[in-house]
Design an enzyme around this catalytic site. Structure first.
Site, PDB file in Angstrom:
ATOM      1  N   GLY A  72       0.794  -1.213   0.000  1.00  0.00           N
ATOM      2  CA  GLY A  72       0.000   0.000   0.000  1.00  0.00           C
ATOM      3  C   GLY A  72       0.832   1.270   0.000  1.00  0.00           C
ATOM      4  O   GLY A  72       0.471   2.253  -0.661  1.00  0.00           O
ATOM      5  N   THR A  73       1.938   1.291   0.717  1.00  0.00           N
ATOM      6  CA  THR A  73       2.744   2.502   0.785  1.00  0.00           C
ATOM      7  C   THR A  73       3.312   2.853  -0.579  1.00  0.00           C
ATOM      8  O   THR A  73       3.271   4.017  -1.000  1.00  0.00           O
ATOM      9  CB  THR A  73       3.877   2.343   1.813  1.00  0.00           C
ATOM     10  OG1 THR A  73       3.311   2.176   3.115  1.00  0.00           O
ATOM     11  CG2 THR A  73       4.791   3.555   1.817  1.00  0.00           C
ATOM     12  N   GLY A 204      -1.859  -6.677   0.264  1.00  0.00           N
ATOM     13  CA  GLY A 204      -2.161  -8.067   0.550  1.00  0.00           C
ATOM     14  C   GLY A 204      -2.449  -8.382   1.998  1.00  0.00           C
ATOM     15  O   GLY A 204      -3.400  -9.101   2.318  1.00  0.00           O
ATOM     16  N   THR A 241      11.280  -6.765 -11.045  1.00  0.00           N
ATOM     17  CA  THR A 241      10.900  -8.160 -11.251  1.00  0.00           C
ATOM     18  C   THR A 241       9.679  -8.489 -10.408  1.00  0.00           C
ATOM     19  O   THR A 241       9.641  -8.218  -9.205  1.00  0.00           O
ATOM     20  CB  THR A 241      12.061  -9.092 -10.860  1.00  0.00           C
ATOM     21  OG1 THR A 241      13.198  -8.770 -11.666  1.00  0.00           O
ATOM     22  CG2 THR A 241      11.671 -10.551 -11.072  1.00  0.00           C
ATOM     23  N   CYS A 329       4.477   6.693  17.948  1.00  0.00           N
ATOM     24  CA  CYS A 329       5.551   6.955  18.895  1.00  0.00           C
ATOM     25  C   CYS A 329       6.820   7.256  18.118  1.00  0.00           C
ATOM     26  O   CYS A 329       7.249   6.450  17.301  1.00  0.00           O
ATOM     27  CB  CYS A 329       5.761   5.746  19.800  1.00  0.00           C
ATOM     28  SG  CYS A 329       6.854   6.072  21.180  1.00  0.00           S
TER      29      CYS A 329
END
Length: 387
Positions: A72-73, A204, A241, A329
């Site tokens: 996602g990042t 995922g 890849t 944190c």
């Protein structure tokens, strides 16, 4: 490793589905690079393309719209940086003030190093962006808006955004709209075509698949500038890849999660509502954060007055209850949750919050265990806060 007594942190990562483990394990037995032209490479390429078709079918997209990433990042970075660069010389980026840092930080980097003007959209007390808020922000200078990003559902408080309406507002002004749907897939009905979004992020490990793999859905005709250059894979948008075993596991997880979403949603909603009711009974002054009804089925987010969230988290962890805090944190100094601050909470409430999130392995026994240990943990955390 034995399973903890109560794992209530599915929003951070959820256990892999058996279907995903099987698909990934089967592919790990094979050798081959999907970019190779020989038989082994062609076999791997077939797995990748069948996975692409499976994900597209499950999420209401075309196979050509599925661009595989490492998670996602990376997908958020590709959408925000890539669309900003592709839309130059436009400089304005509009994001909700409650976005995940995977979206906020790329935008902040563009502001610091690329001259972007980042504007954070206000939210209401539940963490929701109102369409009028977005419309007003665009209309201040519509010709200078490069892109808009509003997550489908908030990762902390679980509030679901009116993505379909927000995307329509963006399109009224010809601006591409991206949504991070990492938390939504598998818990809510998600259709890329029906949403109106131009780009959509998934990963995922939030849907029962492996870590380290995800995708960015990109509508046809929309091509962000590549963040990563190399072999030209994935429409020349994301070189590298392809991790065929992980992609196979991702596809199996998405397919299974979407197929079971309706039934799982009903079960988690009932279990979540029970959790909320019993937490309120156990700690009468607790505050539920986020929309009371328009939230993710598996999300319950609370502020515990008089407690530091990190301290309460560790006390629960010592009793076998695993959850997460609503604060980040940094260098050992607790920071208030930017999500709760944007919703109007004060710093003390924002630091004293915990998120309990349910998933496909959650049971009533998890809730029982939480309620068994929560009152004593809260009392001890409050005593520590007074000392």
């Amino acid at each position: 490793m034995t399973r903890p007594s109560a794992y209530l942190d599915h929003a951070a990562t959820t256990p892999m589905l058996p279907e995903a483990i099987e698909a990934m394990t089967e592919q790990l037995k094979r050798v081959g690079n999907a970019s190779s032209l020989h038989a082994a490479g062609r076999q791997v390429r077939r797995v990748v393309e069948e996975s692409r078709e499976s994900i597209a079918d499950a999420l209401g997209a075309r196979p050509s719209e599925v661009v595989f990433t490492s998670g996602g990042t990376e997908a958020d970075n590709l959408a925000i940086k890539g669309l900003y660069w592709a839309r130059g010389p436009r400089r304005r980026i509009l994001l909700s003030s409650v976005e995940h840092h995977a979206a906020l930080d790329p935008a902040a980097w563009l502001a610091e190093s690329q001259g972007a003007e980042v504007e954070l959209l206000d939210v209401d007390e539940h963490g929701r962006v109102h369409p009028d808020t977005l419309r007003a922000a665009i209309e201040r200078d519509p010709d200078d808006v490069a892109m808009i990003s509003v997550m489908w559902a908030n990762n902390e408080v679980g509030t679901v955004q009116p993505v379909h309406v927000l995307a329509a507002v963006a399109h009224d002004h010809g601006v591409p709209f991206h949504t991070d749907a990492v938390q939504a897939i598998g818990q809510l009905p998600v259709s890329f075509a029906d949403s109106g979004a131009d780009a959509l992020t998934l990963t995922g490990h939030k849907v029962g698949g492996p870590m380290g793999v995800g995708a960015l859905l990109l509508t046809r005709g929309l091509t962000p500038v590549s963040v990563q250059h190399g072999g030209g894979q994935e429409r020349d948008v994301r070189s590298g890849t392809l991790d065929a075993p992980a992609i196979a596991g991702l596809a199996a997880a998405v397919r299974t999660a979407v197929k079971e979403q309706e039934a799982l949603g009903r079960r988690l909603t009932a279990l979540r509502d029970e959790l909320i009711q019993r937490v309120r009974q156990a700690v009468p002054d607790v505050v539920l954060n986020g929309d009371p009804t328009g939230r993710l089925p598996g999300n319950a987010h609370f502020s515990f007055p008089g407690c530091e969230g990190d301290a309460l988290l560790m006390l629960l962890d010592a009793k076998g209850v695993e959850c997460s805090t609503g604060s980040a944190c940094s260098a050992g100094v607790a920071q208030p949750s930017h999500v709760l601050l944007a919703m109007g909470a004060d710093a003390a409430a924002a630091r004293g919050s915990l998120r309990f999130t349910l998933g496909h392995t959650s049971t009533a026994a998890d809730v029982d265990r939480l309620i068994e240990v929560l009152p004593a943990a809260v009392e001890r955390a409050r005593r520590a806060g007074l000392s």
